[in-house]
Design a protein around this motif. Structure first.
Motif, PDB file in Angstrom:
ATOM      1  N   VAL A   1       1.127  -1.242   0.209  1.00  0.00           N
ATOM      2  CA  VAL A   1      -0.294   0.093   0.332  1.00  0.00           C
ATOM      3  C   VAL A   1       0.860   0.899  -0.486  1.00  0.00           C
ATOM      4  O   VAL A   1       1.008   2.309  -0.832  1.00  0.00           O
ATOM      5  N   TYR A   2       2.365   1.055   0.891  1.00  0.00           N
ATOM      6  CA  TYR A   2       2.884   2.394   0.728  1.00  0.00           C
ATOM      7  C   TYR A   2       3.368   2.068   0.086  1.00  0.00           C
ATOM      8  O   TYR A   2       3.951   3.293  -0.808  1.00  0.00           O
ATOM      9  N   GLY A   3       4.505   1.391  -0.782  1.00  0.00           N
ATOM     10  CA  GLY A   3       5.257   1.240  -1.521  1.00  0.00           C
ATOM     11  C   GLY A   3       5.043   1.600  -3.174  1.00  0.00           C
ATOM     12  O   GLY A   3       5.220   2.457  -3.736  1.00  0.00           O
ATOM     13  N   ILE A   4       3.243   1.571  -3.270  1.00  0.00           N
ATOM     14  CA  ILE A   4       2.378   1.802  -4.711  1.00  0.00           C
ATOM     15  C   ILE A   4       2.369   3.550  -4.385  1.00  0.00           C
ATOM     16  O   ILE A   4       2.709   3.444  -5.063  1.00  0.00           O
ATOM     17  N   ASP A   5       2.046   4.137  -3.121  1.00  0.00           N
ATOM     18  CA  ASP A   5       1.819   5.321  -3.159  1.00  0.00           C
ATOM     19  C   ASP A   5       3.714   6.087  -3.374  1.00  0.00           C
ATOM     20  O   ASP A   5       3.119   7.059  -3.461  1.00  0.00           O
ATOM     21  N   SER A   6       4.317   5.247  -2.517  1.00  0.00           N
ATOM     22  CA  SER A   6       5.279   6.480  -2.821  1.00  0.00           C
ATOM     23  C   SER A   6       6.233   6.070  -4.395  1.00  0.00           C
ATOM     24  O   SER A   6       6.516   7.093  -5.596  1.00  0.00           O
ATOM     25  N   VAL A   7       6.534   4.739  -4.785  1.00  0.00           N
ATOM     26  CA  VAL A   7       6.810   4.668  -5.918  1.00  0.00           C
ATOM     27  C   VAL A   7       5.870   4.936  -7.207  1.00  0.00           C
ATOM     28  O   VAL A   7       6.445   6.785  -7.642  1.00  0.00           O
ATOM     29  N   LEU A   8       4.576   5.567  -7.264  1.00  0.00           N
ATOM     30  CA  LEU A   8       3.488   6.516  -8.338  1.00  0.00           C
ATOM     31  C   LEU A   8       3.988   8.444  -8.012  1.00  0.00           C
ATOM     32  O   LEU A   8       3.986   8.909  -8.306  1.00  0.00           O
TER      33      LEU A   8
ATOM     34  N   LEU B   1      -2.879  13.753   0.331  1.00  0.00           N
ATOM     35  CA  LEU B   1      -4.211  14.456  -0.471  1.00  0.00           C
ATOM     36  C   LEU B   1      -5.228  14.767   0.878  1.00  0.00           C
ATOM     37  O   LEU B   1      -5.978  15.767   0.809  1.00  0.00           O
ATOM     38  N   LEU B   2      -6.194  13.243   0.906  1.00  0.00           N
ATOM     39  CA  LEU B   2      -6.884  13.009   2.006  1.00  0.00           C
ATOM     40  C   LEU B   2      -7.262  13.825   3.093  1.00  0.00           C
ATOM     41  O   LEU B   2      -7.868  13.818   3.079  1.00  0.00           O
ATOM     42  N   VAL B   3      -6.111  14.148   3.320  1.00  0.00           N
ATOM     43  CA  VAL B   3      -6.291  15.031   4.584  1.00  0.00           C
ATOM     44  C   VAL B   3      -5.925  16.170   3.841  1.00  0.00           C
ATOM     45  O   VAL B   3      -7.062  17.293   4.505  1.00  0.00           O
TER      46      VAL B   3
ATOM     47  N   VAL C   1      -4.529   6.082  -8.809  1.00  0.00           N
ATOM     48  CA  VAL C   1      -4.459   7.055  -9.865  1.00  0.00           C
ATOM     49  C   VAL C   1      -5.771   7.104  -9.892  1.00  0.00           C
ATOM     50  O   VAL C   1      -6.120   8.899 -10.621  1.00  0.00           O
ATOM     51  N   ILE C   2      -6.974   6.762 -10.464  1.00  0.00           N
ATOM     52  CA  ILE C   2      -8.098   8.121 -10.207  1.00  0.00           C
ATOM     53  C   ILE C   2      -9.077   8.373  -9.092  1.00  0.00           C
ATOM     54  O   ILE C   2      -8.888   9.527  -9.093  1.00  0.00           O
ATOM     55  N   VAL C   3      -8.027   7.987  -7.487  1.00  0.00           N
ATOM     56  CA  VAL C   3      -8.439   9.240  -6.711  1.00  0.00           C
ATOM     57  C   VAL C   3      -7.602  10.467  -6.498  1.00  0.00           C
ATOM     58  O   VAL C   3      -8.130  11.506  -5.928  1.00  0.00           O
ATOM     59  N   LYS C   4      -6.996   9.993  -6.631  1.00  0.00           N
ATOM     60  CA  LYS C   4      -5.018  11.033  -6.872  1.00  0.00           C
ATOM     61  C   LYS C   4      -5.729  11.722  -7.701  1.00  0.00           C
ATOM     62  O   LYS C   4      -5.812  13.151  -7.856  1.00  0.00           O
ATOM     63  N   SER C   5      -5.862  11.897  -9.486  1.00  0.00           N
ATOM     64  CA  SER C   5      -6.733  12.759 -10.440  1.00  0.00           C
ATOM     65  C   SER C   5      -8.144  13.452 -10.165  1.00  0.00           C
ATOM     66  O   SER C   5      -7.872  14.824 -10.141  1.00  0.00           O
ATOM     67  N   ARG C   6      -9.126  12.503  -9.195  1.00  0.00           N
ATOM     68  CA  ARG C   6      -9.874  13.377  -8.660  1.00  0.00           C
ATOM     69  C   ARG C   6     -10.105  14.401  -7.466  1.00  0.00           C
ATOM     70  O   ARG C   6     -10.697  15.605  -7.596  1.00  0.00           O
ATOM     71  N   LEU C   7      -8.569  14.390  -6.928  1.00  0.00           N
ATOM     72  CA  LEU C   7      -8.449  15.044  -5.759  1.00  0.00           C
ATOM     73  C   LEU C   7      -7.788  16.065  -6.180  1.00  0.00           C
ATOM     74  O   LEU C   7      -7.778  17.888  -6.146  1.00  0.00           O
ATOM     75  N   MET C   8      -6.982  16.267  -7.302  1.00  0.00           N
ATOM     76  CA  MET C   8      -5.784  17.178  -8.115  1.00  0.00           C
ATOM     77  C   MET C   8      -7.368  17.778  -9.205  1.00  0.00           C
ATOM     78  O   MET C   8      -7.142  18.944  -9.142  1.00  0.00           O
ATOM     79  N   LYS C   9      -8.043  17.209  -9.429  1.00  0.00           N
ATOM     80  CA  LYS C   9      -9.592  18.064 -10.272  1.00  0.00           C
ATOM     81  C   LYS C   9      -9.452  18.967  -9.577  1.00  0.00           C
ATOM     82  O   LYS C   9     -10.200  20.655  -9.996  1.00  0.00           O
ATOM     83  N   VAL C  10      -9.955  18.734  -8.078  1.00  0.00           N
ATOM     84  CA  VAL C  10     -11.054  19.276  -7.545  1.00  0.00           C
ATOM     85  C   VAL C  10     -10.070  21.166  -6.909  1.00  0.00           C
ATOM     86  O   VAL C  10     -10.398  22.196  -6.953  1.00  0.00           O
TER      87      VAL C  10
END
Length: 336
Positions: free
Chosen positions: A229-236, A259-261, A313-322
């Motif tokens: 979980v944290y590995g994917i977050d870090s690498v991406l 970003l969630l915070v 990718v989905i969650v982060k793209s939505r947060l960045m779009k907001v």
């Protein structure tokens, strides 16, 4: 270890943490907010995670100084990290010590009984994981909760699959107790202390050691997903920052949990709990698949990586779009 022994250990670690917090407050070892900080207007003590090194020292003494190369490597990376908590050090000094520390740990775990190029890859990956894990200490509870899942999983799996004497048998239970105590001071809406570089790097070093020993004993690389979980977050996140041409060694707020915070306005503990619970579920799947055929292991690996990557990718793209939409509206000014 007996119940009396655990009571003594808990007493020793609680006294050590309280003593450190008082000393740190007296000498002004407090967090200085930067671009990755999620706290403003709070005085929070830095370096509370020194408790993890103290727990490892206790395990080292308890086992009559067993596994000296591991403890020497841990002490080196903990020392340079604590100095970095006090006064920011140049990356070349920290990274150099990290390579030495990881080298000592790998010698303890493997005896360098692998091909030269594999050892080189392990060294680079080990140093990378140490530094990536260090960036986790940005919101309350995430280092504590995520590390509790990792250490707890390794403790269980080592008891089931790792031969006696392959690892310091006191290390993981001692570390788990230290994490529980640290959680009391960190995993709250207003944290009393952060792990600091010394804590984040120390717990990452212990987890890496347990991972290498377990991979060697189980003859599969599937346990790497215990950090998926944290590995994917870090690498991406690193990939994203490289795309943005940012310095990946500088502080930032582009991790998904940050970003969630900051964008989704989730509480620190809610985000931390979700990261830990998702990883706990993945760990259960891994343990159930550990001795299945290679095809099953590869299938599980592919599914986990694809699902986690897609979610990121989905969650982060939505947060960045907001964030982008909000910026555009502010630039346009009020609409009449």
């Amino acid at each position: 270890m007996t119940l009396t022994g655990y009571v003594f250990l808990i007493t020793l670690l609680v006294a050590s943490e309280v003593s450190y917090l008082r000393l740190a407050q007296y000498f002004g070892i407090v967090d200085k907010p930067n671009e990755r900080s999620s706290h403003t207007g709070q005085t929070i003590i830095r370096g509370g995670g020194v408790l993890f090194w103290i727990a490892a020292w206790g395990a080292f003494v308890f086992t009559y100084f067993d596994f000296p190369y591991f403890f020497a490597g841990l002490s080196l990376v903990a020392a340079i990290s604590f100095l970095d908590d006090l006064h920011s050090l140049a990356n070349r000094y920290r990274i150099s010590i990290h390579f030495v520390g990881i080298g000592l740990m790998l010698y303890q775990a493997t005896g360098f009984e692998v091909e030269f190029w594999i050892m080189g890859v392990l060294l680079i990956m080990g140093v990378g994981i140490l530094n990536a894990y260090n960036f986790m200490d940005g919101i309350n509870g995430i280092t504590a909760f995520y590390s509790l899942v990792a250490v707890g999983t390794f403790w269980y799996s080592h008891m089931q699959y790792v031969p006696e004497g392959a690892i310091n048998n006191a290390l993981l239970p001692f570390t788990l107790v230290a994490l529980l105590i640290f959680s009391y001071f960190n995993a709250r809406s207003r944290a009393i202390c952060f792990a600091g570089d010394v804590g984040s790097v120390s717990i990452a070093f212990i987890i890496l050691y347990a991972l290498v020993v377990f991979i060697k004993a189980s003859h599969t690389y599937l346990p790497i997903l215990f950090l998926a979980v944290y590995g994917i977050d870090s690498v991406l996140t690193i990939t994203h920052r490289l795309y943005l041409r940012q310095n990946i060694f500088q502080a930032h707020r582009l991790h998904l949990f940050q970003l969630l915070v900051h964008k989704k306005q989730w509480s620190h503990l809610r985000v931390s709990a979700w990261y830990a619970l998702v990883q706990l579920g993945i760990n259960g799947l891994i343990l159930a698949t550990l001795h299945r055929p290679l095809v099953a292991q590869l299938t599980l690996t592919a599914v986990i990586l694809v699902v986690l990557t897609s979610m990121y990718v989905i969650v982060k793209s939505r947060l960045m779009k907001v964030n982008l939409d909000t910026t555009v509206l502010k630039a346009k000014g009020p609409i009449y």
